[in-house]
Design a protein around this motif. Structure first.
Motif, PDB file in Angstrom:
ATOM      1  N   THR A 298      -4.797   1.289  -1.412  1.00 54.81           N
ATOM      2  CA  THR A 298      -4.447  -0.108  -1.230  1.00 54.81           C
ATOM      3  C   THR A 298      -3.604  -0.601  -2.397  1.00 54.81           C
ATOM      4  O   THR A 298      -3.597  -0.014  -3.469  1.00 54.81           O
ATOM      5  CB  THR A 298      -5.699  -0.975  -1.098  1.00 54.81           C
ATOM      6  N   VAL A 299      -2.936  -1.710  -2.189  1.00 60.33           N
ATOM      7  CA  VAL A 299      -2.012  -2.239  -3.183  1.00 60.33           C
ATOM      8  C   VAL A 299      -2.713  -2.516  -4.515  1.00 60.33           C
ATOM      9  O   VAL A 299      -2.125  -2.336  -5.587  1.00 60.33           O
ATOM     10  CB  VAL A 299      -1.305  -3.500  -2.639  1.00 60.33           C
TER      11      VAL A 299
ATOM     12  N   ASP B  76       0.853  -1.187   0.000  1.00 60.42           N
ATOM     13  CA  ASP B  76       0.000   0.000   0.000  1.00 60.42           C
ATOM     14  C   ASP B  76       0.891   1.241   0.000  1.00 60.42           C
ATOM     15  O   ASP B  76       2.044   1.200   0.451  1.00 60.42           O
ATOM     16  CB  ASP B  76      -0.885   0.012   1.250  1.00 60.42           C
TER      17      ASP B  76
ATOM     18  N   HIS C 211      -4.936   3.688   8.732  1.00 59.53           N
ATOM     19  CA  HIS C 211      -4.364   4.132   7.464  1.00 59.53           C
ATOM     20  C   HIS C 211      -3.557   5.410   7.619  1.00 59.53           C
ATOM     21  O   HIS C 211      -2.726   5.718   6.764  1.00 59.53           O
ATOM     22  CB  HIS C 211      -5.466   4.343   6.420  1.00 59.53           C
TER      23      HIS C 211
ATOM     24  N   PRO D 258      -1.474  -3.961   6.479  1.00 57.30           N
ATOM     25  CA  PRO D 258      -2.298  -3.468   5.378  1.00 57.30           C
ATOM     26  C   PRO D 258      -3.138  -2.260   5.781  1.00 57.30           C
ATOM     27  O   PRO D 258      -3.668  -2.195   6.890  1.00 57.30           O
ATOM     28  CB  PRO D 258      -3.185  -4.668   5.034  1.00 57.30           C
TER      29      PRO D 258
END
Length: 128
Positions: free
Chosen positions: A51-52, A32, A109, A103
């Protein structure tokens, strides 16, 4: 892994800018990514994350729909498109690569501690 941010500059209030961050020396599609900024005289603050797989994005409340984060895996690049810039957006903007162990859709985040690789920053100055 190295992150190279670019695209900053001096603009007027209401203008737009697109920041780019090229990731080299690693597997771009495995982590990410996020953007932070550091206004003059203040601490570094979260701006946005993705996100990735690019399927989920996050923004700070103050963004209020003015910024868009995106990524191009083929170019190993993450972008921050900024619209309707305000003088309070003046800051050094940093891109950051998040640890794959944390993650962004599970752990906070906005927490800096989960971003383990940082670019050098690009200056954005918005005049009134």
């Amino acid at each position: 892994v190295q992150l190279q941010a670019s695209g900053g500059g001096l603009v007027q209030a209401g203008d737009s800018l697109r920041l780019s961050c090229v990731v080299s020396g690693g597997t771009f599609s495995s982590n990410d990514m996020g953007w932070f900024r550091q206004p003059p005289g203040k601490g570094r603050e979260f701006v946005s994350a993705i996100t990735v797989d690019g399927g989920k994005v996050y923004y700070a409340d103050y963004v209020n729909g003015r910024f868009t984060i995106s990524k191009n895996d083929a170019a190993n690049t993450v972008y921050l498109q900024m619209y309707s810039l305000k003088p309070e957006d003046t800051a050094v903007y940093y891109c950051a690569r998040r640890s794959a162990r944390y993650p962004v859709n599970i752990y906070d985040h906005a927490a800096r501690r989960y971003y383990t690789t940082w670019g050098q920053g690009t200056q954005v100055t918005v005049s009134s």
